[in-house]
Each structure stands twice: as structure tokens, then as C-alpha cells.
Design an enzyme around this catalytic site. Structure first.
Site, PDB file in Angstrom:
ATOM      1  N   LYS A  40      77.172  49.719 108.499  1.00 38.04           N
ATOM      2  CA  LYS A  40      77.759  48.571 107.940  1.00 38.04           C
ATOM      3  C   LYS A  40      77.294  48.065 106.778  1.00 38.04           C
ATOM      4  O   LYS A  40      75.936  48.406 106.226  1.00 38.04           O
ATOM      5  CB  LYS A  40      78.032  47.549 108.855  1.00 38.04           C
ATOM      6  N   ARG A 139      78.602  36.878 122.097  1.00 38.55           N
ATOM      7  CA  ARG A 139      79.299  36.919 121.006  1.00 38.55           C
ATOM      8  C   ARG A 139      80.569  37.852 121.245  1.00 38.55           C
ATOM      9  O   ARG A 139      81.536  37.475 122.060  1.00 38.55           O
ATOM     10  CB  ARG A 139      78.229  37.428 120.093  1.00 38.55           C
ATOM     11  N   TYR A 271      63.186  26.242  85.596  1.00 40.67           N
ATOM     12  CA  TYR A 271      64.044  24.882  85.857  1.00 40.67           C
ATOM     13  C   TYR A 271      63.003  23.728  87.153  1.00 40.67           C
ATOM     14  O   TYR A 271      62.556  24.514  87.886  1.00 40.67           O
ATOM     15  CB  TYR A 271      65.037  25.300  86.888  1.00 40.67           C
ATOM     16  N   MET A 319      69.178  32.377  88.022  1.00 41.28           N
ATOM     17  CA  MET A 319      70.022  33.331  88.239  1.00 41.28           C
ATOM     18  C   MET A 319      69.729  34.819  87.985  1.00 41.28           C
ATOM     19  O   MET A 319      69.954  35.836  88.829  1.00 41.28           O
ATOM     20  CB  MET A 319      71.449  32.917  87.969  1.00 41.28           C
TER      21      MET A 319
END
Ligand code: PLP
Length: 378
Positions: A40, A139, A271, A319
């Protein structure tokens, strides 16, 4: 010039390492137990299709995916082995697609079972399904005490083929000193369902409980099949489980230096100036950032490997870029390769190291690598 050298940053996936892990895990579980490859989330960031093909070659019996789309992706690529959808599918459309693509849904309730029975009998087909029981995870799954009653009901639905019964461990990766016995309790609950099925002469197909941690913990939780994700990719679920089976990490993250700057002492970096140089420093800008999957929480808390040694990352991770202090590595150049995860020389940095530094788990680190980063198979 290699393909790699044109990339600013990339994920290197070693499928031979994944195959070696399948074989090592299969030796550990023995021939009577099968291995389900959990692929997955794009095979935990390693690339679902190359991983699926590699593990099949190495002897994996079947696949576990979380969503319908992940299962369909395997089928469209021509993979015909059994696929179990581990997540819950609730919409008739989704279950109809399971029939069409021969994917096994996980059933957690009578409602889902009836939906599948109606759909399958309406189309004159038989649908393979698996029943999930909750033995302590709270769950997915029906209450384990309902297990025998549900199996009997499912056995009575002629359009359903009950191919398996399973449960999922909640705390299998707990360190021995923190283990409160939940895994053993879950195992006993699962076994009690299996023995009452036995007494009633009911079969439920393949019986399975263990994830990677359960697989590594010991043999009592292996049953007919183990569902292995993290360990397949060569990552131990917890430090105390690291040596049980010798695993080879399959993923490395590399990036390139794009700019070098010589700065003085007292210069604030990136930053928020969360780092200030304490001496004249050589700063190297590396072209990878949090949009690629490097957690911003690692700002000022991670190293990279260059030339077989560790260099500290400094200032806020941004980023698309991060900055390293390369003062101790004067041979660094624009275009130099640095390794964020993986090994160089005798040094290595693992997803577990990252996760411990930034308060998450290795699973989340691996799933965080975005498609902006090309995957290169080696
Ligand atoms: N089984 C189920 C039901 C899962 O949801 C998962 C993944 O979380 C796995 C097995 C594989 O877990 P791991 O990556 O710890 O081996």
C-alpha cells in the site's frame, strides 16, 4: 553522464535488497507460512509496481493494499496473484469493482457481507472475501467474540468464498520493558476463535495476524501467513527488533549541492534565522526540501552524508532547499552528491533515526516522499 547525475534529488530503490529481504523473512517464517507483501501507499514510497514484480520473483505469495485504486493498479499491470484490500470498502460501486478486478475485500461487519453477497449473486459470480476480527486494535474488524457466528453466516452465503480470517496487532513493536501483554492477549483471542471454529467444524481459509513486528517477534503469531510491510523494505519497526532477521534497507535519498557560500561568523541562516554561524563557515545549499518529503521538524536536527562523513543541516528546512554546514568538508563542490537517508563509507542514516529525531515513526517518513522525487531503481 548517468541518469542520476541529471537529477537535483532522487529516491534510489534497490529492488535486489527487497528480494533479499523477502527471502530472509521467508527463511525466518519457514515453509509452512506464506508471506503477503504489503505494498500500500506506493509500496511505502518505493514504487508499487517495481516492488510487486520484485517480491513475486522472490517468492511472496500475495499482496496487501489499502485502497481499491491500489489493487486495480496491480491488476492493470498484469499482476494476477491474490490481492487483499486491507482498508474498508463500503460503497457498492467499490465492491463491484472488487468483483470485476478479483480483489478480495476485507469484511468487518454483517452489513458489508450482505452487500457483497447481493452484488456477487446478482452478477452470478463468486466473490472471495476475508473476515477481519478486532482482537484489541479497536479500528477495523468485527468484535472477535462475534467471529464464530460471522463465519457460520458467511459460510451460508453461497456467492461468497471465505478465503481468510485475520486480525491486526496494535502494540507488536513495543519494547520488551513496555510490553503490557497485549500482543499475547490478541493472539489468545484469535486462537480462541480458531478453536471454536474447529469445534464447530467450520473452516475460514487462511489465518493471519502478524505485521512486520509480529513476524519478527517470534513464531507463535505467524499462523498461515504474515503480512509484511516495513520489514520488506529493510526497515526494522523498532530498535529492539533490528537484529532478528538481517534486513537490507532498500531506499536511499540523495540530492545535489547547488550553491556554495562562504559566510562570516554571526550570520543567520534560512527562515527565522533559527541557526546562526558561530565561526566563518562554508554553507552548501542542497536542492531538496519539505515538499519532497524531508520533514521540516528535522530543521537543525539532521545530518547528511558527504564523502563518507556526517555534515550538519543548519537553519529551517524550506520547501525546496536545505542548507548544510560544509566547513569541515572543503572538497565539496556544486553538483556534489549528498545522502540524506542511506549509507556512505561506514556511516548510515535510517528512517528510524529520522523518526526518533522528529517524533514520528519510520512508516510516516517513508510514505512522505513525494512523487516530485524521481524513483530510480538500482
Ligand atoms: N496488516 C495490516 C492490516 C496493515 O494495516 C499493515 C500496515 O499498516 C500491515 C499489515 C503491515 O504493517 P507493517 O508495515 O508494520 O509490516
Amino acid at each position: 553522464e548517468t541518469r542520476q547525475s541529471r537529477q537535483r534529488a532522487w529516491v534510489e530503490v534497490n529492488t535486489a535488497a527487497i528480494q533479499a529481504n523477502v527471502r530472509a523473512l521467508q527463511r525466518h517464517i519457514g515453509p509452512a507460512t506464506q508471506l503477503m507483501a504489503v505494498v500500500k501507499a506506493d509500496a511505502y514510497g518505493h514504487g508499487a509496481l517495481p516492488v510487486a514484480r520484485a517480491v513475486l520473483e522472490a517468492g511472496a505469495a500475495c499482496f496487501g493494499v489499502a485502497t481499491l485504486a491500489e489493487g486495480v493498479q496491480l491488476r492493470r499491470a498484469g499482476i494476477s496473484s491474490p490481492v487483499l484490500v486491507l482498508g474498508n470498502l463500503t460503497q457498492p460501486e467499490e465492491l463491484r469493482s472488487c468483483l470485476r478486478w478479483q480483489l478480495m475485500p476485507t469484511l468487518s461487519s454483517m452489513r458489508e457481507a450482505l452487500l457483497c453477497q447481493n452484488l456477487a449473486s446478482g452478477s452470478g459470480r463468486t466473490m472471495a472475501v476475508q473476515l477481519k476480527l478486532d482482537t484489541g486494535m479497536a479500528r477495523l474488524g468485527a468484535d472477535w467474540q462475534e467471529g464464530p457466528r460471522l463465519v457460520a453466516a458467511l459460510r451460508g452465503m453461497e456467492a461468497l468464498d471465505l478465503a481468510g480470517i485475520y486480525s491486526h496487532l496494535a502494540c507488536a513493536d513495543a519494547a520488551p520493558e513496555e510490553d503490557d501483554g497485549l500482543s499475547d492477549l490478541q493472539q489468545r483471542r484469535f486462537e480462541s476463535v480458531l478453536s471454536s471454529l474447529n469445534e464447530q467444524g467450520l473452516t475460514a481459509g487462511c489465518r493471519h495476524l502478524a505485521n512486520s513486528a509480529g513476524t519478527l517477534r517470534g513464531h507463535r503469531q505467524h499462523f498461515d501467513l504474515v503480512r509484511v510491510g516495513l520489514a520488506l523494505y529493510g526497515q526494522p519497526p523498532a530498535p529492539h527488533l533490528a537484529g532478528v532477521v538481517s534486513l537490507r534497507p532498500a531506499l536511499q535519498i540523495h540530492a545535489r549541492v547547488t550553491l556554495l557560500r562562504q559566510v562570516g561568523a554571526g550570520v543567520g541562516v534560512s527562515y527565522g534565522h533559527r541557526f546562526r554561524t558561530s565561526r566563518p563557515s562554508l554553507l552548501a545549499v542542497v536542492s531538496i526540501g519539505y515538499a519532497d518529503g524531508v520533514p521540516r521538524q528535522l530543521s537543525n536536527r539532521m545530518d547528511v552524508l558527504f564523502d563518507g562523513r556526517r555534515l550538519p543541516q543548519v537553519g529551517a528546512i524550506t520547501m525546496d532547499q536545505l542548507v548544510i554546514d560544509a566547513t569541515e568538508a572543503p572538497r565539496i563542490e556544486v553538483g556534489s552528491l549528498v545522502t540524506l537517508l542511506g549509507d556512505q563509507g561506514g556511516e548510515s542514516i535510517s528512517p528510524l533515526d529520522w523518526s526518533e529525531r522528529c517524533g514520528t515513526i519510520p512508516w510516516e517518513i517513508l510514505c512522505g516522499f513525494k512523487h516530485r522525487l524521481p524513483r530510480l531503481a538500482v
